[in-house]
Every structure is written in structure tokens, then in C-alpha cells.
Enzyme design. Structure first.
Site, mmCIF file in Angstrom:
data_model
loop_
_atom_site.group_PDB
_atom_site.id
_atom_site.type_symbol
_atom_site.label_atom_id
_atom_site.label_comp_id
_atom_site.label_asym_id
_atom_site.label_seq_id
_atom_site.Cartn_x
_atom_site.Cartn_y
_atom_site.Cartn_z
ATOM 1 N N SER A 167 16.755 21.083 -15.710
ATOM 2 C CA SER A 167 15.494 22.008 -15.953
ATOM 3 C C SER A 167 16.095 23.185 -16.659
ATOM 4 O O SER A 167 17.299 23.766 -16.639
ATOM 5 C CB SER A 167 15.129 22.116 -14.751
ATOM 6 N N HIS A 200 0.801 -1.211 -0.116
ATOM 7 C CA HIS A 200 -0.083 -0.060 -0.019
ATOM 8 C C HIS A 200 0.734 1.265 -0.218
ATOM 9 O O HIS A 200 0.425 2.518 0.507
ATOM 10 C CB HIS A 200 -1.161 0.308 1.078
#
Ligand code: ARG
Length: 416
Positions: free
Chosen positions: A291, A169
């Protein structure tokens, strides 16, 4: 009248069509992307054509000299293609027409004999099968190398005794040996290769000689051409040859999608584990991108694109399968629409597996981050089992005992 560079009337201009000029917009729509897609298929089409030419020689339609002349012309054509000098133009309906026309331009009447006892329907099918076999085998080889890379990484991790948290999970669950995590992908790839082998076996049958889908009007030794092209067997029933277009392509893409699934799972894990929040793994700088705006960033684009491979190959497989919905026997021009997803899916998978191997080989472990994440909670399940063995109590009691001890230690904390 529309003519091709060799001065022949265009294929669709059969001389008996009334009504004047053709509609150029409609023709362009029907050609679709065949010029660029058939360009990719051209070497495979040339191989199929060469085998057919030799078959015509055996059938007595062409003399040995003619077979030799055509063979040499096809070789020459391939060299031109390789040098970027052979293209499929708008004046050709498709790559098959372009090949025939190039032969006619060079050899006149002899070039026009090539299409005897053949249809573009078995021609394109043959080219697609040859393309698929080459690609599926390359994918399989690349998958073997990738599995070896995972095994080698597992060896590295085991030698260092590396353990990290395992998650269910998305929550920390139990300690997980890093080697076992690496080997899970090795084992997944072994299963994926079984599916690939099935797709290869299905693809490995020769449709050449099935002509339009009803067999060739003159006897051709289909076994001989199949052998020459390296096919394992002849796809004997000519109707089934056409029925199986799309279907076998979908099988090949499904095998690729299953493999891409494995790559996607690895990419998802690696994205998580390389993120600063986890930091168990690092990509080499050379495999990250910067970036354009933020000087602080190094981005794992390669992992994200490996993650995207699976949905994108699934979509290609779905597109091919959808095209086959509600089509009966026989050739349908709908088939043509499958070439783009088919070529894309196989090529993208092939490069994807190769890229994944490069990433795995250079993936770095960060033992300190792994160690820091191994919090005591992760060992509670093991402690409960020790109690079961030592005290002979039921597991449910041991479970409560361990949980209660933890509560005492973290008074007021809610256990996860
Ligand atoms: N471009 C066509 C395809 O990919 C080639 C076969 C054309 N056959 C035909 N009967 N119009 O399916």
C-alpha cells in the site's frame, strides 16, 4: 485534394465529390480508433493480403514476377512494423489503406493493383478471423495448462490429506477435500474448452474473396486462398460473410467470457481463503502489492483483477452483440466499433488465463488454518447419516437427534 504519402488521392477522395474541403472533425470521428486497432491487426492483414496477391496471380491478374515482388514488399512491411517503423497515420483512412499506400510508395503502379477484386470489407473480416483464430487457440492452450496446474495442486493437497470447510450461503457447511475444490476448476475448464472449440470451429472459415459482400467480379479460387491461410473451409455465401461479422466475434467473446467466469469463481474463492479471516491459502509475497500509505498492507491485486476479468469480458461481448442489433444484411460502418471490445476481450482473456496459471502454481496451503476451521459442527451431517445406517431410523429423526445433542452441549446457543 487530400493525398497520402505515396501521392495518391485519399481513398474517400474519389474525384467526383463537389463541395470543397472535407470536414476534418467528421473524418476523425469516422476513423475513430482505427489507427491503433488496425496497427494490432496489421500482421494478420498482411497475411490476408499476401494470400489475395497469390490468388490474383492464379487468376491471371498479376504475373508470377509481380506476385513475387509484392510478396517481398509485404514481408518488408511486416519487418518494419515489427521494428515499430510502420504506423497507420491520420492521412490513411485505416490500416487497409495504409498497406495499399505503402505498397504503392514502394512499387508504384504494381501497388495500386493489389486491391483488384477485393474490398476492405472482406479484407478486415479476414484479418479479424486470423487474429481471432490465433488468439482463441492460444487461450485454449493456456486453459489446458491452467487445468494441469489445478490438477497438480489437487495432487499436492491429496498427498497432504488436506480438508477445509465447504460453504453454502457463505456459511460453514461440511468438510471439503481441498483436492476436490482444486479439481472443480480443472473440470470447469474442460467444459470451457468445449465452448472454445465451438467458437474456433465457427471462426475457422475464410471470408476472403467475398469482396464487398456480393462476391468478386472476377473468378477467384477461394478454396486455394483459404487453404493457404490455414482456414478449415471457405465461408461460401458472400452475403453471409458480412452478416456474420459481429456474430462470430460475439461467439468468440462469449467463449472467452465463459472461461473468464471460471477464473472469476476461482479468484473469488482465493480472495476469501487468502484473507486473514480464513487464511487457508497464501499468495507468494512476490505476487502481492504494497500500500502507498499503510505499511502493514500486502494486497492481492492480481486476484481482484482476475475477478474483474469476467465482467469486463462479458461487457465486451455485450458491446459486440449490441452493435449487431437491428442491422440487416450487408456491410455497415457500425461494424468498425466492434474492433476495440473484440481485440481487448481476446487479449485480456489470453493474459488472464496465463496469469491464473502462475497464481495457481504458486498458491500455498496453510494446513493449520484449515484444521482450526474444521469445527465439530461441520461433521453433524455425517453423524446424522451414521445414525441412519447404525439404527435404521428415518433421516429426519437422525437429523433432530443430532441437532438436539448439539443444543445440549451448547445450552442457550442458537444453532446456525
Ligand atoms: N475500418 C473499417 C471496419 O473496420 C474497414 C472497412 C471499411 N469498409 C467500408 N466500406 N468503408 O469496418
Amino acid at each position: 485534394m487530400t493525398t497520402t504519402p505515396s501521392g495518391q488521392p485519399s481513398l474517400w477522395d474519389t474525384g467526383d465529390v463537389a463541395g470543397g474541403e472535407r470536414d476534418a472533425v467528421v473524418d476523425a470521428f469516422c476513423r475513430g480508433e482505427d489507427a491503433s486497432l488496425d496497427h494490432v491487426l496489421l500482421p494478420f492483414d498482411v497475411r490476408g493480403t499476401a494470400a489475395h496477391v497469390r490468388g490474383l496471380g492464379r487468376a491471371g491478374v498479376l504475373t508470377a514476377q509481380e506476385v513475387q515482388t509484392l510478396d517481398a514488399a509485404l514481408d518488408e512491411l511486416l519487418r518494419e512494423w515489427d521494428a515499430g517503423r510502420f504506423t497507420v497515420g491520420a492521412e490513411h483512412e485505416d490500416g487497409h489503406t495504409a498497406i495499399e499506400d505503402a505498397l504503392t510508395q514502394r512499387l508504384g503502379e504494381l501497388g495500386r493493383k493489389v486491391h483488384t477484386a477485393r474490398s476492405r470489407n472482406d479484407q478486415v473480416l479476414t484479418a479479424l478471423r486470423l487474429f481471432a483464430l490465433e488468439h482463441l487457440r492460444q487461450v485454449d492452450d493456456a486453459a489446458t495448462e491452467l487445468a494441469e496446474a489445478f490438477a497438480a495442486k489437487a495432487g499436492e493437497a491429496r498427498a497432504q490429506g488436506l480438508t477445509m470447510p465447504g460453504y453454502t450461503h457463505g456459511q460453514p457447511a461440511m468438510p471439503l477435500e481441498v483436492a476436490v475444490w482444486c479439481e472443480s476448476f480443472r473440470d470447469a475448464l474442460a467444459d470451457d474448452r468445449r465452448t472454445l472449440a465451438a467458437a474456433i470451429a465457427l471462426t475457422d472459415q475464410s471470408p476472403l474473396g467475398s469482396a464487398s459482400g456480393f462476391g468478386a467480379p472476377i473468378p477467384l479460387e477461394r478454396e486455394a486462398t483459404a487453404r493457404e491461410l490455414g482456414f478449415a473451409r471457405v465461408q461460401a455465401n458472400p452475403v453471409y460473410c458480412q452478416q456474420s461479422r459481429l456474430k462470430l466475434e460475439a461467439a468468440a467473446l462469449n467463449a472467452c467470457a465463459q472461461l473468464a467466469w471460471t477464473l472469476g469463481q476461482f479468484a473469488c474463492d482465493a480472495l476469501l481463503f487468502t484473507s486473514p479471516a480464513y487464511g487457508f491459502l497464501s499468495l507468494p509475497q512476490a505476487m502481492t502489492t504494497g500500500s502507498s500509505l499503510m505499511p502493514n498492507k500486502r494486497n492481492p491485486d492480481v486476484l481482484e483483477l482476475l475477478r474483474a476479468l469476467h465482467p469486463s469480458v462479458e461487457a465486451a461481448a455485450a458491446e459486440v452483440r449490441m452493435l449487431g442489433v437491428r442491422l440487416g444484411s450487408g456491410y455497415h460502418r457500425d461494424f468498425q466499433m466492434s474492433k476495440r471490445p473484440f481485440l481487448y476481450g481476446l487479449e485480456r482473456t489470453r493474459t488472464g488465463v496465463e496469469v491464473a496459471r502462475r497464481v495457481v502454481e504458486r498458491l500455498q496451503f496453510n494446513p493449520e488454518a484449515m484444521q482450526a476451521a474444521l469445527t465439530p459442527e461441520l461433521y453433524m451431517t455425517a453423524t446424522a447419516h451414521e445414525l441412519v445406517i447404525q439404527q435404521g431410523i428415518p433421516f429426519r429423526d437422525a437429523y433432530r437427534q443430532v441437532k438436539a445433542q448439539r443444543h445440549q452441549r451448547h445450552e442457550g446457543d442458537e444453532a446456525p
